[in-house]
Design an enzyme around this catalytic site. Structure first.
Site, PDB file in Angstrom:
ATOM      1  N   GLY C 108     -16.186   3.607 -12.431  1.00 31.79           N
ATOM      2  CA  GLY C 108     -16.002   2.343 -13.630  1.00 31.79           C
ATOM      3  C   GLY C 108     -15.567   1.468 -14.008  1.00 31.79           C
ATOM      4  CB  CYS C 109     -14.107  -1.501 -12.089  1.00 31.21           C
ATOM      5  SG  CYS C 109     -12.688  -2.479 -13.208  1.00 31.21           S
ATOM      6  CB  VAL C 110     -19.389  -2.005 -15.692  1.00 27.08           C
ATOM      7  CG1 VAL C 110     -19.959  -1.535 -14.546  1.00 27.08           C
ATOM      8  CG2 VAL C 110     -18.611  -2.048 -16.757  1.00 27.08           C
TER       9      VAL C 110
END
Lengths: 127, 100, 110
Positions: C108-110
């Protein structure tokens, strides 16, 4: 679509999980998508039906099949603000599984309520 | 003959077909998602119990454990085995039929 | 390019994250930090250890906003904020601290 995202429109997302956890990659992939999607601050619900209810069975231990026990991650969903988990009662009953067998807090709903949930959702993703 | 089933009975009819067509005194081993067929309280319980009169049934322990299940979850008289037992079964039986 | 730690050659991915979580030892963090120009102190270790425990429990490397929230809950408000965490890990507390801790890049690290 892009304009909507920029103006901060919040849509009702529903992730439908219908697969057992370890025999295929679907369940694990679904969870990854949900976690990544959580960054976009949408109104997210997850539905578990058919064999998908097996994903939430407590005490899963994958040490002996040498895969990652991704089912532990269900307990982290709350921190990602994914708090609406729905399980279809009929699917549990058919499988001899009860609410006590589940690892996380969920709302158990009837098929009729599940039907309503699906009807009310704006974006549905199936796994 | 040794029969193996690796699909959930709720998703595919492999288990039902296997049990319908496996001969007397066969061994039936449930692996991967097939282990869900050994659960008690499911809609397949009656069929499985009936088959236990003619065939010997096993489930693979590591696959059971991975799914949060244990012997308390199972229909009586289904034996839990480990990988070494699996190999032994495969050697003891002249033929293996995999119901995919 | 594998990294050399105590005579062992450890495999890492193209972004420098350990390929195998079990390869981790304290010196892995020390060596990675040195490369990034950071001297690991007690405060760094507190976060690195927190991340390793988090991974053990949930099997994921948390996204930065989730990490911040979780640190706040466990270690107090004065540590559960981006300013504090970015001062410790200038390349991003999610990405950099997870790397030092031997975890994969945060989900979920964009």
């Amino acid at each position: 679509m892009e304009e909507e995202a920029q103006s901060g429109v919040i849509k009702k997302f529903l992730y439908i999980n219908r697969r057992a956890p370890h025999g295929t990659i679907y369940a694990h992939e679904a969870l990854e998508v949900v976690l990544i999607g959580a960054a976009f601050e949408q109104d997210v619900s997850m539905a578990f039906l058919d064999d998908g209810v097996f994903q939430l069975k407590k005490d899963q231990n994958t040490d002996q099949i040498s895969t990652k026990n991704f089912t532990k991650t269900f307990s982290a969903l709350e921190m990602y603000d994914v708090e609406k988990l729905y399980v279809e009662k009929e699917s549990l009953d058919e499988r001899g599984i009860s609410a006590d067998d589940l690892a996380v807090d969920v709302k158990i709903i009837s098929s009729d309520e599940m039907k309503q949930l699906i009807t009310d959702s704006e974006v549905i993703l199936n796994f | 003959m040794l029969h193996t089933v690796n699909k959930s009975p709720f998703e595919k009819n492999s288990l039902e077909t296997c049990l319908r067509l496996s001969g007397k005194d066969s061994s039936v081993l449930l692996i991967e998602d097939g282990v869900y067929g050994a659960l008690k309280g499911t809609k397949f319980e009656a069929t499985v119990k009936e088959s236990l009169n003619t065939v010997k049934m096993y489930v693979l322990g590591p696959d059971l454990m991975a799914r949060g299940l244990d012997k308390n979850s199972l229909i009586n008289n289904i034996e839990i085995i480990d990988y070494q037992d699996f190999v032994k079964l495969a050697v003891e039986n002249e033929r293996i039929q995999n119901w995919l | 390019m594998p990294i050399e730690v105590n005579g062992k050659s450890l495999e890492v991915d193209e972004e420098g994250y350990l390929s195998n979580l079990n390869d981790w030892e304290k010196d892995v963090a020390e060596i990675m930090a040195k490369e990034d120009g950071i001297d690991l102190g007690e405060d760094h270790w507190e976060i690195i250890n927190f991340l390793r425990e988090y991974y053990e429990e949930y099997q994921i490397a948390p996204a930065v906003r989730v990490l911040t929230k979780a640190v706040g809950k466990k270690l107090g408000k004065e540590k559960g904020n981006s300013k504090y965490l970015y001062e410790l890990f200038p390349y991003g507390p999610g990405k950099q601290a997870c790397k030092f801790a031997g975890l994969p890049k945060p989900t979920g690290c964009v």
